[in-house]
Design an enzyme around this catalytic site. Structure first.
Site, short mmCIF file in Angstrom:
data_model
loop_
_atom_site.label_atom_id
_atom_site.label_comp_id
_atom_site.label_asym_id
_atom_site.label_seq_id
_atom_site.Cartn_x
_atom_site.Cartn_y
_atom_site.Cartn_z
N HIS A 104 1.11 -1.22 -0.13
CA HIS A 104 -0.03 0.09 -0.11
C HIS A 104 0.88 1.22 0.21
O HIS A 104 2.26 1.10 -0.22
CB HIS A 104 -0.94 -0.03 1.23
CG HIS A 104 -1.63 -1.42 1.37
ND1 HIS A 104 -2.60 -1.85 0.32
CD2 HIS A 104 -1.48 -2.48 2.07
CE1 HIS A 104 -2.92 -2.95 0.69
NE2 HIS A 104 -2.41 -3.39 1.89
N GLU A 141 -1.57 0.02 8.24
CA GLU A 141 -0.93 -0.82 7.45
C GLU A 141 0.32 -0.25 6.91
O GLU A 141 1.44 -0.70 6.72
CB GLU A 141 -1.62 -1.80 6.79
CG GLU A 141 -0.70 -2.82 6.12
CD GLU A 141 -1.61 -3.66 4.92
OE1 GLU A 141 -1.19 -4.56 4.48
OE2 GLU A 141 -3.00 -3.44 4.97
N HIS A 196 3.19 -6.93 4.58
CA HIS A 196 1.68 -6.59 4.83
C HIS A 196 1.46 -6.86 5.90
O HIS A 196 2.28 -7.51 6.79
CB HIS A 196 0.86 -7.18 3.70
CG HIS A 196 1.03 -7.01 2.26
ND1 HIS A 196 -0.05 -5.79 1.90
CD2 HIS A 196 1.49 -7.25 1.22
CE1 HIS A 196 0.27 -5.87 0.73
NE2 HIS A 196 1.24 -6.72 0.35
N GLU A 278 2.46 -11.78 5.36
CA GLU A 278 1.43 -10.96 6.35
C GLU A 278 1.92 -11.18 7.94
O GLU A 278 2.15 -12.28 8.63
CB GLU A 278 0.14 -11.68 6.28
CG GLU A 278 -0.61 -11.68 4.94
CD GLU A 278 -1.24 -10.13 4.63
OE1 GLU A 278 -1.27 -9.45 5.66
OE2 GLU A 278 -1.87 -9.98 3.58
#
Length: 314
Positions: A104, A141, A196, A278
């Site tokens: 992101h 995040e 992430h 993750e």
């Protein structure tokens, strides 16, 4: 829920140019340094539908690191998306190129129209990017991934690797998922890691590594990277668990910490070994406390670096 490129899309009409309202929420300075491994189900707890986080993701600044923390400054050095230019001339990873993809972009929420544009991922078309998730306290995040990625860069460069970023908060939004894949391809990277944090339900804890499945459709052909990406992912999972002391996901991957996916453009369009990490679930209070802790983030970066180094030196 597992990572999805459609996850946490901004609300509102598509291609709207209206900015999203930002709500500043301070994150508590105190955070846990680790967790005890808890008993829980080893199987996959099921996938939630994309775009349904447990609560809206508020916007905030990253939590301040504790004064005097010797690891607090490790992630503070920004640079251009290309290599920072400071790898050591010698070292075990000299001559190797690693692309780090911080998930992101902190500016995505200001560019809802642009990141909602559809791009081709081989199997179908999906949104360019998403805003990412956030903890219930408001730690985003996008801020987490940049911090961990910068720490990872420092560790890899100390071993002689050339490290390139897909973005380093040096562009207003994005890049899109297809561009992220091309970045690693064009760099002829020896390994690509996309950093992430998940946005699943409270009680879902732990890290997992997303691996590319076999896809041959349109411009997507992962046949050459499935095996080496799995090797890379297994080594990162082992290094991450050892360095952080945290357990593999109790809701994804059946207790292995590994999850194969065929629906992510960042993997489908890659021609070089690539995995997603993750690091934990931002919507679980215990996981969120770890993710907000500078010392834990340093250990997370160390675990990723250990796994990458092991893969590149085999």
């Amino acid at each position: 829920m597992p990572y999805d490129e459609n996850q946490h899309r901004p609300t509102g009409p598509r291609r709207s140019r209206r900015s999203l309202a930002a709500v500043a929420v301070l994150v508590p300075a105190a955070a846990l340094a680790g967790w005890l491994v808890w008993p829980g189900p080893a199987g996959d707890g099921g996938r939630s539908s994309a775009g349904e986080p447990s609560a809206p993701a508020p916007v905030t600044t990253p939590p301040a690191d504790k004064p005097g923390d010797p690891e607090a400054s490790q992630g503070a050095r920004p640079s251009a998306s290309a290599s920072s230019g400071t790898p050591r001339a010698e070292g075990p990873l000299a001559g190797r190129t690693v692309v780090v993809d911080p998930g992101h972009n902190p500016g995505n929420f200001r560019h809802t129209s642009e990141i909602n544009e559809l791009v081709d991922i081989g199997t179908n078309r999906k949104e360019c990017d998403t805003t990412g998730t956030a903890s219930n306290a408001g730690y985003r995040e996008a801020d987490f991934t940049l911090d961990v990625s910068r720490r990872l860069r420092t560790l890899l460069e100390k071993q002689g690797a050339r490290v390139e970023f897909t973005q380093d908060d040096d562009r207003p939004f994005g890049p899109c998922v297809d561009e992220r894949a091309r970045f690693g391809n064009n760099a002829d990277a020896d390994a690509v890691i996309s950093v992430h944090a998940d946005g699943s339900a409270a009680g879902n804890r732990g890290f997992h590594i997303i691996l590319p499945g076999l896809v041959k459709s349109g411009e997507a052909d992962t046949s050459r990277i499935v095996a080496p990406s799995r090797d890379l992912g297994e080594r990162i999972a082992d290094g991450f668990g050892r360095a952080t002391g945290t357990a593999p996901s109790n809701y994804i991957g059946g207790g292995t910490g590994l999850d194969e996916r065929k629906d992510l453009g960042g993997l489908n369009l890659s021609t070089v070994p690539k995995v997603f990490v993750e690091c934990g679930n931002m919507r679980d209070p215990k996981d969120a406390a770890l993710l907000a802790n500078a010392s834990w983030r340093q250990r997370a970066a160390q675990g990723m670096a250990d796994g990458i180094a092991g893969y590149l030196q085999q």
